[in-house]
Scaffold this motif. Structure first.
Motif, PDB file in Angstrom:
ATOM      1  N   ASP A 123       0.822  -1.205   0.000  1.00  0.00           N
ATOM      2  CA  ASP A 123       0.000   0.000   0.000  1.00  0.00           C
ATOM      3  C   ASP A 123       0.865   1.269   0.000  1.00  0.00           C
ATOM      4  N   LYS A 124       0.212   2.412  -0.009  1.00  0.00           N
ATOM      5  CA  LYS A 124       0.907   3.702  -0.107  1.00  0.00           C
ATOM      6  C   LYS A 124       1.681   4.063   1.153  1.00  0.00           C
ATOM      7  N   LEU A 125       1.428   3.353   2.255  1.00  0.00           N
ATOM      8  CA  LEU A 125       2.137   3.611   3.505  1.00  0.00           C
ATOM      9  C   LEU A 125       3.348   2.694   3.676  1.00  0.00           C
ATOM     10  N   TYR A 127       3.141  -0.686   3.802  1.00  0.00           N
ATOM     11  CA  TYR A 127       2.769  -1.995   4.343  1.00  0.00           C
ATOM     12  C   TYR A 127       2.702  -3.030   3.224  1.00  0.00           C
ATOM     13  N   ASP A 142       4.923  -4.578   8.259  1.00  0.00           N
ATOM     14  CA  ASP A 142       5.480  -3.270   7.932  1.00  0.00           C
ATOM     15  C   ASP A 142       6.648  -3.422   6.968  1.00  0.00           C
TER      16      ASP A 142
END
Length: 178
Positions: A123-125, A127, A142
């Motif tokens: 994802d964009k974070l 993860y 993470d």
């Protein structure tokens, strides 16, 4: 707009390997998982240009040991790390230079296991999301390989998650097969 000619040209250039998963990176390269059925220690991920030229081969760690036993799926996270599903049970992550970062789950260090991974997405974070068909759950780890949570499980109504993708809105999509 779509062309299958590029895919067949690329596949022809990779004999005797069987092509497995692929993805297009943020730099507009193609990452391809390659499995050699006749040489078990000769499996790798290659970075290719869009015209099929091999730019990078990711195959061994610093100790010259194979990184992959059966690389099947590949994706890139927001940090440029390359995340590879290996032999349905492990995710091997290397940095953009192909240097080993971590393996999930790491033997002896994690209480979580993956038994039948058929999907991976980032994802964009940063993860990494990993589907496990056998246990009907989706792991979230993470960018350093630490378990965060199960995003979806049987308790959420998910059974046999197969593929994973995250759209531009950050929504997780999965395929379930019976």
């Amino acid at each position: 707009m779509y062309s299958s000619d590029k895919v067949s040209i690329i596949a022809d250039n990779l004999s005797p390997y069987e092509t497995q998963g692929l993805c297009v990176t943020s730099e507009q390269d193609i990452l391809v998982c390659l499995y050699n059925p006749s040489r078990m220690n000769d499996n790798k991920v290659v970075r290719m240009s869009l015209n099929g030229q091999i730019k990078q081969t990711i195959q061994y760690n610093k100790q010259n040991k194979p990184l992959f036993s059966y690389p099947q799926l590949v994706t890139e996270n927001i940090n440029g790390d390359i995340c590879v599903v290996d032999d349905y049970v492990t995710v091997v992550v290397v940095n953009n230079d192909g240097q080993f970062r971590f393996k999930y789950p790491e033997s002896g260090k994690s209480t979580h296991t993956i038994c039948s991974c058929y999907g991976i997405a980032c994802d964009k974070l940063g993860y990494i999301l990993i589907s496990d068909r056998l246990y009907s759950q989706i792991h979230q780890i993470d960018s350093d390989g630490k378990f965060v949570q199960f995003v979806l499980t049987r308790q959420h109504g998910i059974e046999n998650p197969f593929g994973l993708s995250i759209d531009n809105k950050g929504q997780l999509w999965t395929i379930e097969i019976e």
